[in-house]
Scaffold this motif. Structure first.
Motif, mmCIF file in Angstrom:
data_model
loop_
_atom_site.group_PDB
_atom_site.id
_atom_site.type_symbol
_atom_site.label_atom_id
_atom_site.label_comp_id
_atom_site.label_asym_id
_atom_site.label_seq_id
_atom_site.Cartn_x
_atom_site.Cartn_y
_atom_site.Cartn_z
ATOM 1 N N LEU A 142 0.820 -1.188 -0.103
ATOM 2 C CA LEU A 142 -0.057 -0.087 0.009
ATOM 3 C C LEU A 142 0.938 1.166 0.190
ATOM 4 C CD1 LEU A 142 -2.633 -0.942 2.728
ATOM 5 C CD2 LEU A 142 -3.297 -0.711 0.141
ATOM 6 N N GLY A 143 1.917 1.046 0.508
ATOM 7 C CA GLY A 143 2.798 2.400 0.575
ATOM 8 C C GLY A 143 2.855 2.623 1.924
ATOM 9 N N LYS A 144 3.859 3.605 2.335
ATOM 10 C CA LYS A 144 4.195 3.950 3.798
ATOM 11 C C LYS A 144 2.746 4.555 4.253
ATOM 12 C CE LYS A 144 8.960 3.698 5.144
ATOM 13 N NZ LYS A 144 10.274 4.658 5.403
ATOM 14 N N VAL A 145 2.456 5.563 3.600
ATOM 15 C CA VAL A 145 1.354 6.545 4.156
ATOM 16 C C VAL A 145 0.127 5.722 4.241
ATOM 17 C CG1 VAL A 145 0.096 8.355 3.958
ATOM 18 C CG2 VAL A 145 2.424 8.540 3.216
ATOM 19 N N PHE A 146 -0.342 4.864 3.404
ATOM 20 C CA PHE A 146 -1.639 4.236 3.420
ATOM 21 C C PHE A 146 -1.398 2.938 4.358
ATOM 22 C CE2 PHE A 146 -3.143 6.069 -0.993
ATOM 23 C CZ PHE A 146 -4.344 6.462 -0.563
ATOM 24 N N GLY A 147 -0.224 2.235 4.375
ATOM 25 C CA GLY A 147 -0.114 1.370 5.061
ATOM 26 C C GLY A 147 -0.312 1.468 6.609
ATOM 27 N N ILE A 148 0.483 2.725 7.210
ATOM 28 C CA ILE A 148 0.507 3.393 8.380
ATOM 29 C C ILE A 148 -1.027 3.646 8.811
ATOM 30 C CG2 ILE A 148 1.097 4.966 10.041
ATOM 31 C CD1 ILE A 148 3.860 4.729 8.704
ATOM 32 N N ALA A 149 -1.715 4.304 7.684
ATOM 33 C CA ALA A 149 -3.077 5.054 7.949
ATOM 34 C C ALA A 149 -3.946 3.858 8.208
ATOM 35 C CB ALA A 149 -3.602 5.701 6.655
ATOM 36 N N MET A 150 -3.694 2.605 7.399
ATOM 37 C CA MET A 150 -4.506 1.412 7.604
ATOM 38 C C MET A 150 -4.613 0.527 9.056
ATOM 39 S SD MET A 150 -6.416 0.996 4.925
ATOM 40 C CE MET A 150 -6.642 2.860 4.665
ATOM 41 N N PHE A 151 -3.445 0.620 9.582
ATOM 42 C CA PHE A 151 -3.321 0.218 10.652
ATOM 43 C C PHE A 151 -3.750 0.954 11.759
ATOM 44 C CE2 PHE A 151 1.036 -1.551 8.996
ATOM 45 C CZ PHE A 151 0.710 -2.952 9.272
ATOM 46 N N VAL A 152 -3.936 2.166 11.677
ATOM 47 C CA VAL A 152 -4.585 3.370 12.779
ATOM 48 C C VAL A 152 -5.870 3.008 12.561
ATOM 49 C CG1 VAL A 152 -4.728 5.755 13.206
ATOM 50 C CG2 VAL A 152 -2.559 4.913 12.625
ATOM 51 N N ILE A 153 -6.438 3.030 11.341
ATOM 52 C CA ILE A 153 -7.961 3.004 11.307
ATOM 53 C C ILE A 153 -8.455 1.639 11.809
ATOM 54 C CG2 ILE A 153 -9.729 2.632 9.677
ATOM 55 C CD1 ILE A 153 -8.133 4.893 7.893
ATOM 56 N N SER A 154 -7.864 0.432 11.225
ATOM 57 C CA SER A 154 -8.231 -0.817 11.904
ATOM 58 C C SER A 154 -7.941 -0.896 13.613
ATOM 59 C CB SER A 154 -7.139 -1.829 11.226
ATOM 60 O OG SER A 154 -6.172 -1.704 11.774
ATOM 61 N N PHE A 155 -6.906 -0.263 14.056
ATOM 62 C CA PHE A 155 -6.883 -0.128 15.534
ATOM 63 C C PHE A 155 -8.057 0.516 16.160
ATOM 64 C CE2 PHE A 155 -5.405 1.397 19.666
ATOM 65 C CZ PHE A 155 -4.855 0.563 20.139
ATOM 66 N N LEU A 156 -8.502 1.615 15.566
ATOM 67 C CA LEU A 156 -9.634 2.433 16.036
ATOM 68 C C LEU A 156 -10.859 1.783 15.983
ATOM 69 C CD1 LEU A 156 -8.547 5.828 14.679
ATOM 70 C CD2 LEU A 156 -8.540 5.145 17.241
ATOM 71 N N LEU A 157 -11.018 1.233 14.860
ATOM 72 C CA LEU A 157 -12.324 0.414 14.631
ATOM 73 C C LEU A 157 -12.235 -0.777 15.705
ATOM 74 C CD1 LEU A 157 -12.461 0.248 10.736
ATOM 75 C CD2 LEU A 157 -13.842 1.636 12.142
ATOM 76 N N LEU A 158 -11.350 -1.654 15.769
ATOM 77 C CA LEU A 158 -11.382 -2.831 16.689
ATOM 78 C C LEU A 158 -11.322 -2.435 18.147
ATOM 79 C CD1 LEU A 158 -8.917 -5.015 14.799
ATOM 80 C CD2 LEU A 158 -11.391 -5.508 15.021
ATOM 81 N N GLU A 159 -10.572 -1.314 18.566
ATOM 82 C CA GLU A 159 -10.325 -1.145 19.954
ATOM 83 C C GLU A 159 -10.909 -0.089 20.383
ATOM 84 O OE1 GLU A 159 -8.580 -3.433 21.877
ATOM 85 O OE2 GLU A 159 -8.077 -4.397 20.267
ATOM 86 N N THR A 160 -11.454 1.022 19.714
ATOM 87 C CA THR A 160 -12.125 2.260 20.052
ATOM 88 C C THR A 160 -13.464 1.899 20.033
ATOM 89 O OG1 THR A 160 -9.946 3.622 19.807
ATOM 90 C CG2 THR A 160 -12.069 4.658 20.348
ATOM 91 N N ILE A 161 -13.933 1.878 18.763
ATOM 92 C CA ILE A 161 -15.356 1.695 18.380
ATOM 93 C C ILE A 161 -15.793 0.065 18.582
ATOM 94 C CG2 ILE A 161 -17.030 1.726 16.483
ATOM 95 C CD1 ILE A 161 -15.028 3.633 15.122
ATOM 96 N N HIS A 162 -14.858 -0.729 18.945
ATOM 97 C CA HIS A 162 -15.290 -2.082 19.090
ATOM 98 C C HIS A 162 -16.294 -2.860 18.019
ATOM 99 C CE1 HIS A 162 -13.338 -1.848 23.255
ATOM 100 N NE2 HIS A 162 -14.291 -0.391 23.533
ATOM 101 N N LEU A 163 -15.805 -2.414 16.624
ATOM 102 C CA LEU A 163 -16.478 -3.135 15.780
ATOM 103 C C LEU A 163 -16.343 -4.459 15.793
ATOM 104 C CD1 LEU A 163 -18.435 -1.751 13.715
ATOM 105 C CD2 LEU A 163 -16.544 -1.636 12.134
ATOM 106 N N HIS A 164 -16.885 -5.380 15.184
ATOM 107 C CA HIS A 164 -16.636 -6.821 15.092
ATOM 108 C C HIS A 164 -15.680 -7.148 14.064
ATOM 109 C CE1 HIS A 164 -17.364 -11.054 14.383
ATOM 110 N NE2 HIS A 164 -17.972 -11.222 15.479
#
Length: 199
Positions: A142-164
């Motif tokens: 994905l490239g550095k920017v997109f890759g790091i962004a995806m990690f952050v988004i997935s972390f927020l969705l799983l750990e903050t919003i608690h999406l399945h």
């Protein structure tokens, strides 16, 4: 005939090893599957293993049996899939039957608690190594920017919003298909542009 028997023997040994040494549940067994399939027997390369693991994670059911079924199917079609699953679950099935009568004793045993505590760091390091490898592939794809962004988004969705996790996986699968289609189109356009400029 000998080659066929050899493939079954390799599959049996690989699945027995993953079944015996796979301590700590499905995800913790994946580094063992990777070692058997990619390093030891070279049934898959790293990229194919990563893609298979991603698809297997998106499907319902235990990850270890899905991977066993895929490897068996790749080598020997339906018979291989059944064979691989049986050999993967055989060690734990035998152990469960053998230890069933001792469950109440073992659950309070300090020795068993010590064994579990002792093996936890190993499982954590194995999972960490696999996460790093997949993270590296993600950044490369994905490239550095997109890759790091995806990690952050997935972390927020799983750990903050608690999406399945299944919903998060589906969202990222959908995004991945769009992203790589757009990248492929952009590359085609760039090549065409360069050809036009050169010609």
């Amino acid at each position: 005939m000998e080659k066929q028997q050899n493939a079954y023997a390799q599959l049996a040994m690989a699945m027995l090893r993953t079944g015996i040494l796979g301590y700590g549940g499905g995800p913790s067994v994946m580094p063992l599957f990777r070692y058997e399939a990619v390093t030891r027997y070279k049934w898959l390369d790293d990229d194919e293993f990563g893609e298979t693991l991603a698809i297997a994670n998106a499907l319902p059911g235990p990850i270890a049996t899905k991977m066993a079924a895929y490897l068996g199917y790749k080598l020997k079609k339906t018979t291989g899939a059944v064979f691989a699953i049986l050999f993967h679950i055989l060690p734990s099935s035998i152990a469960m039957i053998a230890l069933l009568s001792l469950v109440s004793v073992l659950s309070h045993s300090k020795i068993v608690a010590g064994m579990i505590a002792g093996v936890m760091p190993v499982v954590a390091v194995m999972l960490g190594q696999m996460a790093y490898d997949f993270g590296e592939k993600t950044v490369k794809g994905l490239g550095k920017v997109f890759g790091i962004a995806m990690f952050v988004i997935s972390f927020l969705l799983l750990e903050t919003i608690h999406l399945h996790p299944a919903i998060v996986i589906l969202i990222f699968l959908a995004y991945g298909s769009i992203h790589f289609r757009l990248v492929a189109k952009w590359r085609r356009d760039e090549k065409k542009k360069k050809r036009d400029e050169a010609g």
